[in-house]
Enzyme design. Structure first.
Site, PDB file in Angstrom:
ATOM      1  CG  HIS A 238      -2.160   0.720   0.564  1.00  0.00           C
ATOM      2  ND1 HIS A 238      -2.457   1.550   0.144  1.00  0.00           N
ATOM      3  CD2 HIS A 238      -3.162   1.028   1.979  1.00  0.00           C
ATOM      4  CE1 HIS A 238      -3.521   1.746  -0.401  1.00  0.00           C
ATOM      5  NE2 HIS A 238      -4.746   1.039   0.930  1.00  0.00           N
TER       6      HIS A 238
ATOM      7  CG  ASP B  34      -2.995   4.948  -4.111  1.00  0.00           C
ATOM      8  OD1 ASP B  34      -1.783   4.693  -3.670  1.00  0.00           O
ATOM      9  OD2 ASP B  34      -2.560   5.720  -5.397  1.00  0.00           O
TER      10      ASP B  34
END
Length: 428
Positions: free
Chosen positions: A401, A405
């Site tokens: 992450h 995204d």
């Protein structure tokens, strides 16, 4: 009586130390010349150490799991003759088995501190004479296939109640390390004597490849901020196309689902390159790769290895099928090269029909994404006001992450969905 210092030789270019994976002797044992005394593992290979002299073992350098520097004394053997020359070195076995793990390349920083039990390295550089091969015994089990193993391995297997036919090996014969791996995967002692009797508890030290996997998985979870997205796919048409192509495959290899999945992922990654990337989190630099070097997780008797299909985006489905078969066999037999076990930019992991409904794969750094393939199930699905039986399958995408995204991950999965649910697009 004289004492012979058995020093750890230079067993690979750039190797400074090696881990003791297994001892096959103990202090006080009387050993023969060429008898295997230890298995040593580097980040490149597992090497069997065989004694160049006969005698009595009077000292060992450390315990299983310890790191021993190249050139240090691994064992001291009391012999009948005069002291051996200082520059005479121990002999590694001729066979080396490449390794890899499911998470990352091991680094020197992961090595443990050198134990105080290790003897200081000699100033004299080691010199490796011609390798010697431990005598083998070929035996045909009653009603079963030929099994190659040394007498010491057979004796240990009998003591443990292990049927050697059931033990997988990455070489031409079963070794002590194969028995260790078998015990690890079967939860300790597997003796079948006395049906219904409770199995005794056994403590197994996590060493070698299994330890490297544990270290790298822990490091991946510590450094990477994972998130996992699961999407369901209708693979009815894809399965029909696969079966049709298999009927007319001629001399081509039989197609599994993997070549189709790799083809679809390679095309989708062209539009979403942030998933086909590597991340140097120390320099804070992301490299988005042009070619897709597809990592393919392969289970072997010694643990998980990740073989790399280079330039997967430029290969046909038939070419991918051939490469999958070749690399899987190389990994299982220990013949994969270092290059074939490194350099992936994206990874796919599949347990085939053994897979679950969903899973949460761990990203293999420095990569930023991995897909796990779950099993195919027949489901009742409403289509145009009718209920049909369709083949459905979940794919689980885990991402770093810090780089990827949620929108990018979801968009990649939708692009993948369009390709897999319309398989003619994969053949154009």
């Amino acid at each position: 009586m004289a004492k012979y210092e058995f020093k750890l030789p230079d067993i690979g270019e750039g190797i400074a130390e090696a881990e003791i994976v297994a001892w096959h002797v103990k202090v006080g044992d009387t050993i023969e010349e060429d008898q295997q005394i230890a298995d040593m593992m580097t980040d490149k290979a597992t090497v069997e150490m065989e004694s160049p002299v006969a005698g009595k073992v009077v000292q060992l350098a450390g315990e299983v799991g310890d790191q021993i520097p190249i050139g240090s004394v691994l064992a001291v053997i009391e012999t009948e003759g005069a002291d051996a020359p200082a520059d005479e070195a121990p002999v590694p076995a001729a066979e080396e088995v490449p390794i890899a793990d499911g998470a990352a390349e091991p680094t020197p920083a992961q090595a443990e501190e050198i134990p105080t039990a290790a003897v200081e390295a000699s100033a004299a550089p080691p010199r490796s004479p011609e390798p010697r091969v431990e005598p083998e015994v070929a035996k045909k089990e009653s009603g079963g296939p030929h099994v190659l193993a040394s007498p010491a391995v057979r004796a240990r297997a009998r003591d443990l109640g292990i049927d050697l036919v059931q033990v997988k090996t990455t070489s031409d014969r079963i070794r002590h390390s194969d028995l260790d791996a078998y015990l690890l995967y079967n939860g300790g002692s597997v003796s079948s004597r006395g049906a219904g009797a409770p199995r005794q508890d056994e403590t197994i030290k996590v060493v070698g490849l299994r330890r490297k996997i544990a270290e790298n998985m822990a490091e991946a979870n510590r450094r990477i901020q994972h998130f996992t997205l699961v999407e369901e796919f209708d693979v009815t048409a894809l399965e029909e196309a696969r079966q049709m192509m298999n009927r007319d495959r001629g001399d081509n290899p039989k197609l599994t689902l993997l070549p189709f999945l790799i083809t679809a992922m390679s095309r989708a990654l062209a539009d979403w390159p942030m998933l086909n990337a590597t991340f140097d989190d120390e320099a804070m630099v992301v490299t988005r790769h042009g070619p897709v070097h597809m990592g393919m997780a392969t289970q072997t008797s010694n643990g998980l290895m990740v073989a790399t299909i280079r330039d997967a985006q430029s290969k046909s489905i038939w070419q991918l099928a051939s490469e999958i078969g070749r690399l899987s066999e190389a990994a299982r037999t220990g013949k994969a090269t270092r290059e074939e076990l490194s350099g992936a930019t994206f990874t796919i992991s599949s347990l085939g029909p053994m897979g679950g409904i969903t899973s949460t794969p761990v990203v293999n750094p420095p990569q930023v994404a991995i897909v796990a393939v779950n099993k195919i199930e027949d489901k009742l699905v409403p289509i145009d006001d009718e209920i049909e039986v369709r083949k459905r399958m979940n794919l689980s995408l885990s991402c770093d992450h810090r780089v990827v995204d949620g929108w990018d991950a979801a968009s990649f999965m939708q692009a993948l969905k369009q390709l897999l649910e319309n398989p003619l697009r994969l053949l154009s």
